[in-house]
Write an enzyme that holds these catalytic residues in place. Structure first.
Site, PDB file in Angstrom:
ATOM      1  N   GLU A 133       0.809  -1.235   0.000  1.00 21.22           N
ATOM      2  CA  GLU A 133       0.000   0.000   0.000  1.00 21.22           C
ATOM      3  C   GLU A 133       0.836   1.277   0.000  1.00 21.22           C
ATOM      4  O   GLU A 133       0.583   2.191   0.791  1.00 21.22           O
ATOM      5  CB  GLU A 133      -0.978  -0.020   1.186  1.00 21.22           C
ATOM      6  CG  GLU A 133      -1.888  -1.239   1.169  1.00 21.22           C
ATOM      7  CD  GLU A 133      -2.811  -1.329   2.378  1.00 21.22           C
ATOM      8  OE1 GLU A 133      -2.816  -0.425   3.223  1.00 21.22           O
ATOM      9  OE2 GLU A 133      -3.540  -2.345   2.474  1.00 21.22           O
ATOM     10  N   GLU A 238      -6.179 -10.747  -1.635  1.00 20.15           N
ATOM     11  CA  GLU A 238      -7.031 -10.565  -0.443  1.00 20.15           C
ATOM     12  C   GLU A 238      -8.496 -10.501  -0.869  1.00 20.15           C
ATOM     13  O   GLU A 238      -9.222  -9.564  -0.544  1.00 20.15           O
ATOM     14  CB  GLU A 238      -6.640  -9.271   0.299  1.00 20.15           C
ATOM     15  CG  GLU A 238      -5.171  -9.209   0.667  1.00 20.15           C
ATOM     16  CD  GLU A 238      -4.773  -7.973   1.480  1.00 20.15           C
ATOM     17  OE1 GLU A 238      -5.666  -7.249   1.984  1.00 20.15           O
ATOM     18  OE2 GLU A 238      -3.562  -7.716   1.605  1.00 20.15           O
TER      19      GLU A 238
HETATM   20  O1  G3I Z   1      -5.731  -8.966  18.671  1.00 21.88           O
HETATM   21  C1  G3I Z   1      -6.391  -7.809  19.189  1.00 21.88           C
HETATM   22  C2  G3I Z   1      -7.209  -8.162  20.400  1.00 21.88           C
HETATM   23  O2  G3I Z   1      -6.360  -8.599  21.412  1.00 21.88           O
HETATM   24  C3  G3I Z   1      -8.004  -6.924  20.823  1.00 21.88           C
HETATM   25  O3  G3I Z   1      -8.836  -7.262  21.872  1.00 21.88           O
HETATM   26  C4  G3I Z   1      -8.832  -6.398  19.678  1.00 21.88           C
HETATM   27  C5  G3I Z   1      -9.573  -5.125  20.040  1.00 21.88           C
HETATM   28  O4  G3I Z   1      -9.749  -4.271  18.940  1.00 21.88           O
HETATM   29  O5  G3I Z   1      -7.986  -6.117  18.583  1.00 21.88           O
HETATM   30  C6  G3I Z   1      -7.285  -7.242  18.105  1.00 21.88           C
HETATM   31  O6  G3I Z   1      -6.459  -6.853  17.044  1.00 21.88           O
HETATM   32  C7  G3I Z   1      -7.137  -6.542  15.832  1.00 21.88           C
HETATM   33  C8  G3I Z   1      -6.573  -7.468  14.768  1.00 21.88           C
HETATM   34  O7  G3I Z   1      -7.071  -7.104  13.526  1.00 21.88           O
HETATM   35  C9  G3I Z   1      -6.904  -8.940  15.021  1.00 21.88           C
HETATM   36  O8  G3I Z   1      -8.277  -9.158  14.940  1.00 21.88           O
HETATM   37  C10 G3I Z   1      -6.839  -5.098  15.506  1.00 21.88           C
HETATM   38  O9  G3I Z   1      -7.497  -4.248  16.410  1.00 21.88           O
HETATM   39  C11 G3I Z   1      -7.303  -4.800  14.118  1.00 21.88           C
HETATM   40  O10 G3I Z   1      -6.868  -3.497  13.750  1.00 21.88           O
HETATM   41  C12 G3I Z   1      -6.705  -5.800  13.152  1.00 21.88           C
HETATM   42  O11 G3I Z   1      -7.223  -5.530  11.868  1.00 21.88           O
HETATM   43  C13 G3I Z   1      -6.508  -6.094  10.802  1.00 21.88           C
HETATM   44  C14 G3I Z   1      -6.171  -5.010   9.811  1.00 21.88           C
HETATM   45  O12 G3I Z   1      -5.518  -5.564   8.686  1.00 21.88           O
HETATM   46  C15 G3I Z   1      -5.274  -3.945  10.419  1.00 21.88           C
HETATM   47  O13 G3I Z   1      -4.969  -2.983   9.514  1.00 21.88           O
HETATM   48  C16 G3I Z   1      -7.371  -7.154  10.138  1.00 21.88           C
HETATM   49  O14 G3I Z   1      -7.538  -8.267  11.010  1.00 21.88           O
HETATM   50  C17 G3I Z   1      -6.722  -7.624   8.841  1.00 21.88           C
HETATM   51  O15 G3I Z   1      -7.631  -8.411   8.126  1.00 21.88           O
HETATM   52  C18 G3I Z   1      -6.367  -6.435   7.986  1.00 21.88           C
HETATM   53  O16 G3I Z   1      -5.722  -6.891   6.832  1.00 21.88           O
HETATM   54  C19 G3I Z   1      -5.396  -5.905   5.854  1.00 21.88           C
HETATM   55  C20 G3I Z   1      -4.139  -6.364   5.153  1.00 21.88           C
HETATM   56  O17 G3I Z   1      -3.113  -6.614   6.079  1.00 21.88           O
HETATM   57  C21 G3I Z   1      -3.689  -5.349   4.127  1.00 21.88           C
HETATM   58  N1  G3I Z   1      -4.756  -5.040   3.206  1.00 21.88           N
HETATM   59  C22 G3I Z   1      -6.012  -4.645   3.814  1.00 21.88           C
HETATM   60  C23 G3I Z   1      -6.474  -5.697   4.825  1.00 21.88           C
HETATM   61  C24 G3I Z   1      -7.818  -5.346   5.369  1.00 21.88           C
HETATM   62  O18 G3I Z   1      -7.762  -4.170   6.137  1.00 21.88           O
END
Ligand code: G3I
Length: 348
Positions: A133, A238
């Site tokens: 990105e 993705e």
């Molecule tokens: O693990 C913590 C947990 O302990 C906590 O209680 C909870 C509360 O919010 O958060 C959890 O972490 C989250 C994590 O996903 C696991 O579920 C984060 O807040 C959350 O921000 C994170 O989001 C991820 C996101 O990237 C972050 O930018 C998504 O799972 C993941 O699918 C997403 O993937 C991205 C790719 O890497 C790049 N392209 C876009 C794609 C979608 O956004």
């Protein structure tokens, strides 16, 4: 019958997997991952904040499980991602006094991180999303801290370091909305400039966070044609298809649990997808895969972002607590009509 068998002559088919799945604690998705897919990507477990939370501390506990899982199941294992503006701790860009690093110091830090991570999984992780990105929607370079501090060449440096750490690994540039003409043109320009300098770049990842209306099929087709002209692999990295309305910027992040009217508007199918929308999703998957198949010479992989609808990030973006239906397997890991539809596509 499985996705990986059905498309075995065309492209790899994979899924992003989360920590629970890598640890094999979910039986239903575990069975699906093993039977349906031949490549995996870690949804979060290899991101900088997870594996390198402090300057001198790495934590490979989850990423090791991920790689172990992939090896045990003969998967083509993807690494995601080395250099990104998101999910990267603030300290990465600062010295011990909290001042922004110099270009040289940040390059040294980037090199150390890439070397440590890529070397650890040398020969095991076969393909890396080296830079994620880096582009704006108009195709220009995003103004991230990487770029502010190092300059535009942070991208070529990242590829060079990754190649030095594992010369056999495939190295990719990965981004979203690469079907948009301006953005795909920017990506093509970037990749061409790397190629002109002799920097190893083997493929482009089109993330594929789609909806029932976007992308237009001709845009997707044009983008895949453009990247093919560069002589590199294309991958859909993705894939998911949201069926939910996309909220205006003004209400993104709103707490929909507190507002019933908003909830109804933005989370219209909490109890199941009505037949008409299910049919629309099915048709949409079928037409998207039809375009993929016309590019089978250069499209080497299609990876879904999540195994089943329950573990998709789409339920929580751009607001939490929605019920989306973006994948080929439902919340009970049962196959959906969209799965059957892509499995009917004729393959030569
Ligand atoms: O693990 C913590 C947990 O302990 C906590 O209680 C909870 C509360 O919010 O958060 C959890 O972490 C989250 C994590 O996903 C696991 O579920 C984060 O807040 C959350 O921000 C994170 O989001 C991820 C996101 O990237 C972050 O930018 C998504 O799972 C993941 O699918 C997403 O993937 C991205 C790719 O890497 C790049 N392209 C876009 C794609 C979608 O956004």
């Amino acid at each position: 019958k499985s996705l990986k068998a059905h498309f075995s002559k065309q492209f790899l088919v994979g899924s992003a997997i989360n920590a629970q799945q890598a640890k094999r604690t979910e039986q239903d998705t575990d069975a699906l991952i093993i039977t349906q897919f031949n490549t995996i990507t870690p949804e979060n477990e290899l991101k900088w904040e997870r594996i390198h939370p402090k300057p001198d501390a790495y934590d490979f506990s989850l990423s090791d499980e991920y790689v172990h899982y992939g090896l045990a199941n003969n998967m083509f294992i993807i690494g995601h991602t080395l250099v990104w503006h998101s999910q990267t701790p603030d300290w990465v860009f600062e010295n011990a006094q909290g001042e922004l690093l110099t270009r040289e110091a940040l390059l040294a830090r980037m090199k150390e991180h890439i070397h440590t991570v890529v070397s650890r999984y040398k020969g095991k992780i076969k393909g890396w999303d080296v830079v994620n990105e880096a582009l704006n929607e108009d195709g220009s370079l995003r103004d991230s801290k990487w770029r502010q501090i190092i300059g535009d060449d942070f991208i070529e440096k990242a590829f060079t370091y990754a190649h030095a750490a594992d010369p056999d690994a495939k190295l990719y540039y990965n981004d979203y909305n690469l079907y948009k003409p301006e953005k795909s043109a920017g990506a093509a320009k970037l990749i061409k400039s790397l190629q002109d300098k002799g920097i190893p770049v083997h493929g482009v990842g089109l993330q594929g966070h789609y909806s029932l209306t976007h992308p237009a099929l001709n845009e997707l087709d044009d983008a895949l044609t453009l990247f093919a002209s560069l002589g590199i692999e294309s991958m859909i990295t993705e894939l998911d298809v949201s069926v939910l309305p996309f909220p205006s910027e003004a209400i993104q992040g709103a707490d929909i649990s507190q507002d019933l009217a908003l909830n109804k508007a933005l989370n219209p199918y909490p109890d199941g997808l009505p037949e008409a929308q299910q049919d629309a999703l099915t048709a949409r998957y079928k037409e998207i895969f039809s375009v993929f198949l016309t590019h089978q010479d250069t499209l080497t992989r299609v990876t879904f972002w999540g195994v089943n609808d329950a573990n998709s990030w789409r339920n929580n973006w751009p607001m939490r607590g929605r019920t989306d239906y973006p994948l080929l397997f439902d919340r009970n890991s049962e196959i959906k009509p969209a799965y059957r539809a892509v499995m009917t596509l004729t393959i030569d």
